[in-house]
Design a protein around this motif. Structure first.
Motif, PDB file in Angstrom:
ATOM      1  N   ASP A 192      21.352 -63.585  -3.795  1.00 24.53           N
ATOM      2  CA  ASP A 192      21.990 -64.892  -3.609  1.00 24.53           C
ATOM      3  C   ASP A 192      22.699 -64.941  -2.257  1.00 24.53           C
ATOM      4  O   ASP A 192      23.119 -63.908  -1.737  1.00 24.53           O
TER       5      ASP A 192
ATOM      6  N   ASN B 135      23.796 -66.121 -12.481  1.00 23.54           N
ATOM      7  CA  ASN B 135      24.613 -65.447 -11.464  1.00 23.54           C
ATOM      8  C   ASN B 135      25.346 -64.270 -12.089  1.00 23.54           C
ATOM      9  O   ASN B 135      25.929 -64.380 -13.164  1.00 23.54           O
TER      10      ASN B 135
ATOM     11  N   GLU C 286      20.821 -63.322 -10.301  1.00 28.42           N
ATOM     12  CA  GLU C 286      21.183 -63.586  -8.905  1.00 28.42           C
ATOM     13  C   GLU C 286      22.360 -62.698  -8.528  1.00 28.42           C
ATOM     14  O   GLU C 286      23.457 -62.836  -9.069  1.00 28.42           O
TER      15      GLU C 286
ATOM     16  N   LYS D 192      17.372 -65.627  -1.671  1.00 30.89           N
ATOM     17  CA  LYS D 192      17.809 -67.015  -1.798  1.00 30.89           C
ATOM     18  C   LYS D 192      18.490 -67.440  -0.509  1.00 30.89           C
ATOM     19  O   LYS D 192      19.530 -66.882  -0.141  1.00 30.89           O
TER      20      LYS D 192
ATOM     21  N   GLU E 284      18.751 -72.768 -12.647  1.00 32.96           N
ATOM     22  CA  GLU E 284      19.897 -71.897 -12.414  1.00 32.96           C
ATOM     23  C   GLU E 284      21.021 -72.362 -13.326  1.00 32.96           C
ATOM     24  O   GLU E 284      21.385 -73.536 -13.328  1.00 32.96           O
TER      25      GLU E 284
HETATM   26 CA    CA Z   1      23.488 -68.603  -7.390  1.00 31.97          CA
END
Ligand code: CA
Ligand code: C2E
Ligand code: CA
Ligand code: CA
Length: 279
Positions: A179, A117, A149, A200, A58
């Motif tokens: 997320d 993200n 995400e 997630k 990530e």
């Molecule tokens: Ca994240």
């Protein structure tokens, strides 16, 4: 300013004054952060519980300001969202993360997914799908190598538009992950309409596994919902062997957290992967 939360009358206290001048100063400085090279990315390994291999990273944004030092993304991302800077910054994040993945693949690391993200503001940009596709082409990363995400807020703001966009992205082979799953106010019905690959599990549910039966139950329920709808799960914020054992026993697919590694600069990430390949 949390203390004022319960009062119905609001006063502009000295603390609030100080808070808002910091926000103002940060917001202004942020405009220069990208051209001045103050932003960079760290990468946190994502580990598969099926074979204990590192299967992804990530990308997490960092801001090192010359006077204030490290500023947390939890503090500056909302500012960047409010003043629109998240759009150019977010594009830079995508480009930098994809270039990094390309460089790792070129230097012989096994195929991994790069998780990036995406804020609601970015997701709302008209040319998003084309922009992402272009970056994938430029960097030669296959679409399956990118995982976006998104938060539940993205999905819920304008569900029809969101469903359409997610379909566009997933049709091109890009993976989508929700997320902070379970922390928003969304209904579950969107899960079956949207093209989502992964849920997630937020670290707030992982933290007290072992002491709080409710959090255990929530983590278990998320794994079950995901699997019954054909999605996988990743748990974030895994810090202890106990949390890891519980998540593994529940069938959680992937994990990420300090138990394995903190977010790392690129060379440390590469070394971490190579060490674990030899082990
Ligand atoms: Ca994240
Ligand atoms: P997030 O996406 O939920 O990311 C997880 C956060 O938990 C990260 O904080 C990560 O460093 C931290 N973390 C990872 N493992 C552990 C652990 O085992 N224990 C604990 N206590 N924490 C752990 P970080 O890097 O400070 O990022 C905070 C938030 O800022 C992120 O939350 C994400 O919402 C946002 N953010 C970061 N980078 C970007 C970006 O490039 N774009 C956008 N739009 N948002 C970003
Ligand atoms: Ca998260
Ligand atoms: Ca989170």
């Amino acid at each position: 300013v949390k203390e004022e939360g319960r009062n119905s009358y609001r006063f502009f206290t000295p603390e609030m004054q100080a808070h808002s001048s910091r926000m103002l100063a940060l917001g202004n400085a942020l405009k220069q952060a990208l051209p001045r090279g103050e932003l960079y990315l760290e990468y946190q390994p994502q580990v598969s519980l099926h074979d204990d291999c590192i299967i992804g990273a990530e990308a997490l944004l960092r801001w090192n300001h010359p006077q204030w030092g490290m500023v947390s993304p939890a503090e500056f991302i909302p500012l960047a969202e409010a003043n629109g800077l998240i759009v150019p910054i977010g594009e830079w994040v995508l480009q930098t993360a994809l270039r990094q993945l390309r460089a790792w693949l070129d230097s012989g690391l096994p195929m991994m997914t790069m998780a990036v993200n995406l804020s609601a503001v970015q997701f709302g940009q008209p040319g998003l799908t084309d922009m992402v596709s272009q970056l994938l082409q430029q960097t030669g990363v296959p679409p399956e190598g990118l995982e976006l995400e998104l938060t539940e807020a993205v999905a819920m703001k304008t569900p029809e538009v969101a469903a359409q966009k997610m379909q566009e992205l997933s049709q091109r082979g890009i993976r989508l992950s929700i997320d902070d799953f379970g922390t928003g106010y969304s209904s579950l019905s969107y899960l079956k309409r949207f093209h989502i690959n992964q849920l997630k599990i937020d670290q707030s549910f992982v933290r007290d596994i072992g002491t709080d039966p409710d959090d255990q139950a929530i983590a278990t329920a998320i794994v079950q919902i995901a699997h019954s709808l054909g999605m996988t799960t990743i748990a974030e914020g895994v810090e202890t062997a106990e949390q890891l054992d519980y998540l593994r026993a529940q069938g959680c697919d992937q994990v990420q957290g300090y138990h394995f590694s903190r977010p790392l600069p690129p060379d440390h990430f590469e070394a971490f992967v190579r060490t674990n390949l030899q082990a």
